[in-house]
Design a protein around this motif. Structure first.
Motif, short mmCIF file in Angstrom:
data_model
loop_
_atom_site.label_atom_id
_atom_site.label_comp_id
_atom_site.label_asym_id
_atom_site.label_seq_id
_atom_site.Cartn_x
_atom_site.Cartn_y
_atom_site.Cartn_z
N PHE A 55 30.04 -28.34 8.56
CA PHE A 55 29.47 -27.01 8.72
C PHE A 55 29.37 -26.69 10.20
N LYS A 56 30.30 -25.87 10.69
CA LYS A 56 30.35 -25.55 12.11
C LYS A 56 29.87 -24.11 12.33
N PHE A 57 29.07 -23.92 13.35
CA PHE A 57 28.54 -22.59 13.66
C PHE A 57 28.61 -22.38 15.16
N SER A 58 29.38 -21.38 15.58
CA SER A 58 29.48 -21.04 17.00
C SER A 58 28.86 -19.67 17.22
N PRO A 59 27.90 -19.54 18.13
CA PRO A 59 27.23 -18.26 18.33
C PRO A 59 28.16 -17.15 18.78
N ASP A 60 29.26 -17.50 19.43
CA ASP A 60 30.19 -16.48 19.91
C ASP A 60 31.11 -15.96 18.83
N ASN A 61 31.01 -16.51 17.62
CA ASN A 61 31.78 -16.01 16.49
C ASN A 61 31.06 -14.89 15.74
N TYR A 62 29.90 -14.49 16.27
CA TYR A 62 29.06 -13.51 15.57
C TYR A 62 28.63 -12.38 16.50
N THR A 63 28.36 -11.24 15.89
CA THR A 63 27.72 -10.14 16.59
C THR A 63 26.27 -10.07 16.12
N TYR A 64 25.40 -9.53 16.98
CA TYR A 64 23.96 -9.55 16.71
C TYR A 64 23.39 -8.15 16.81
N SER A 65 22.39 -7.89 15.98
CA SER A 65 21.70 -6.60 16.05
C SER A 65 20.28 -6.78 15.54
N ILE A 66 19.41 -5.86 15.94
CA ILE A 66 18.01 -5.92 15.53
C ILE A 66 17.58 -4.55 15.01
N LYS A 67 16.74 -4.56 13.99
CA LYS A 67 16.24 -3.32 13.40
C LYS A 67 14.75 -3.46 13.13
N ASP A 68 14.01 -2.47 13.54
CA ASP A 68 12.57 -2.44 13.31
C ASP A 68 12.30 -1.92 11.89
N SER A 69 11.30 -2.48 11.22
CA SER A 69 10.92 -2.02 9.89
C SER A 69 9.44 -2.30 9.68
N GLN A 70 8.89 -1.79 8.59
CA GLN A 70 7.50 -2.05 8.28
C GLN A 70 7.26 -3.53 7.96
N GLU A 71 8.27 -4.19 7.39
CA GLU A 71 8.14 -5.60 7.03
C GLU A 71 8.16 -6.52 8.24
N GLY A 72 8.82 -6.09 9.30
CA GLY A 72 8.97 -6.91 10.49
C GLY A 72 10.25 -6.55 11.21
N TYR A 73 10.75 -7.46 12.03
CA TYR A 73 12.00 -7.25 12.74
C TYR A 73 13.14 -7.94 12.00
N TYR A 74 14.14 -7.15 11.60
CA TYR A 74 15.32 -7.72 10.97
C TYR A 74 16.39 -7.96 12.03
N ALA A 129 29.67 -12.24 11.07
CA ALA A 129 30.82 -13.02 11.52
C ALA A 129 31.97 -12.11 11.93
N LYS A 130 32.66 -12.51 12.98
CA LYS A 130 33.86 -11.81 13.39
C LYS A 130 35.01 -12.18 12.45
N LYS A 131 36.09 -11.46 12.51
CA LYS A 131 37.23 -11.66 11.62
C LYS A 131 37.77 -13.08 11.73
N GLY A 132 37.97 -13.70 10.57
CA GLY A 132 38.56 -15.03 10.53
C GLY A 132 37.58 -16.18 10.61
N VAL A 133 36.31 -15.88 10.82
CA VAL A 133 35.30 -16.94 10.93
C VAL A 133 34.96 -17.49 9.54
N LYS A 134 34.93 -18.81 9.41
CA LYS A 134 34.59 -19.45 8.15
C LYS A 134 33.11 -19.81 8.12
N GLY A 135 32.64 -20.17 6.92
CA GLY A 135 31.24 -20.57 6.79
C GLY A 135 30.35 -19.38 6.54
N ILE A 136 29.25 -19.29 7.26
CA ILE A 136 28.32 -18.17 7.09
C ILE A 136 28.98 -16.87 7.55
N LYS A 137 29.04 -15.90 6.65
CA LYS A 137 29.63 -14.61 6.97
C LYS A 137 28.60 -13.63 7.52
#
Length: 207
Positions: free
Chosen positions: A115-134, A139-147
Motif C-alpha cells: 500500500f503506497k501513498f505519495s502526497p504529490d499524487n493528490y490534490t487537496y481542498s478544504i471546505k467549511d461546514s456546520q459539522e466541521g472542516y472537510y 488522486a491524480k490520473k493513473g494513481v492506484k490505491g486510495i482514489k
C-alpha cells in the motif's frame, strides 16, 4: 499493524512531507491544518482514539489506537499489538498466539508494504461546514490505491471525526471518537510478557 490503523496513519503521516508543486491558497490551508492534526495525533506527547467502521454485510470492526512518536498499540476484537519502537508483538486472541517481529520490519504487515501513498499524487481542498472542516484528497490520473479521502476535523480541537475513503468502487467511512492527546506513559507500549506465559500462549518469533 491493523489495516485500518495503517490507512489512518498513512493519510495523516503522508501530509508531513512537503509539497513538490505549487498549490492554491485553499490547498495550502488544507495541508497546514492537516499538519496541526498530525502533530497532535502522532507527536511525541502521545494520543489515543477509538475507531469504528461498518461496511454492511462485508466488514465490521471497532478498536482503540494509541500512538506516541514511532510507538503504537491497538486493540480490537481479534488482535492486540504492542510496538515499543524496538519490538512488535501481535496477539491473535482466538488462537492464543503471539507473533513477534522487529519493530521496523515490513514483514509484520505485508498489506502495508503493498500500500503506497505519495502526497504529490493528490490534490487537496478544504471546505467549511456546520459539522466541521472537510478536507478532501483526490488522486491524480493513473494513481492506484486510495482514489479519494474526505476527512472531517473538529473546528475547535482540530481532532479527526471521520475519514471517508474510496478505493476503486469501494467506499467506507471510519468514524473516530474519544480522541485524547498527551499523558501517555511509554510503559503502555511495552509488551507485558508476564501476562502471556509460554505455557499458555504460542510464540512465533520472526525476528
Amino acid at each position: 499493524m491493523h489495516r485500518l490503523l495503517f490507512i489512518i496513519t498513512i493519510l495523516w503521516a503522508s501530509l508531513a512531507l512537503p509539497a513538490q508543486e505549487k498549490e492554491t491558497p485553499n490547498a495550502q490551508q488544507a495541508r497546514r491544518m492537516f499538519m496541526e492534526t498530525y502533530r497532535m495525533i502522532f507527536g511525541e506527547q502521545g494520543s489515543q482514539l477509538t475507531y469504528n467502521v461498518n461496511i454492511i454485510g462485508i466488514y465490521k470492526t471497532q478498536g482503540t489506537i494509541w500512538t506516541k512518536g514511532k510507538k503504537s498499540k491497538f486493540i480490537d476484537e481479534k488482535y492486540i499489538a504492542w510496538n515499543d519502537d524496538v519490538t512488535y508483538y501481535r496477539l491473535e486472541r482466538k488462537k492464543s498466539k503471539i507473533v513477534v517481529y522487529d519493530a521496523h520490519s515490513d514483514e509484520r504487515d505485508k498489506y502495508a508494504t503493498k500500500f503506497k501513498f505519495s502526497p504529490d499524487n493528490y490534490t487537496y481542498s478544504i471546505k467549511d461546514s456546520q459539522e466541521g472542516y472537510y478536507i478532501t484528497l483526490k488522486a491524480k490520473k493513473g494513481v492506484k490505491g486510495i482514489k479519494e479521502a474526505r476527512c472531517l476535523l473538529d473546528k475547535k480541537t482540530r481532532y479527526p471525526i471521520s475519514v471517508r475513503i474510496k478505493m476503486g468502487i469501494f467506499h467506507t467511512t471510519i468514524k473516530i471518537s474519544n480522541v485524547k492527546v498527551g499523558g501517555l506513559s511509554d510503559d503502555l507500549f511495552r509488551f507485558p510478557r508476564d501476562k502471556y506465559p509460554a505455557s499458555k500462549y504460542e510464540y512465533d518469533d520472526k525476528r
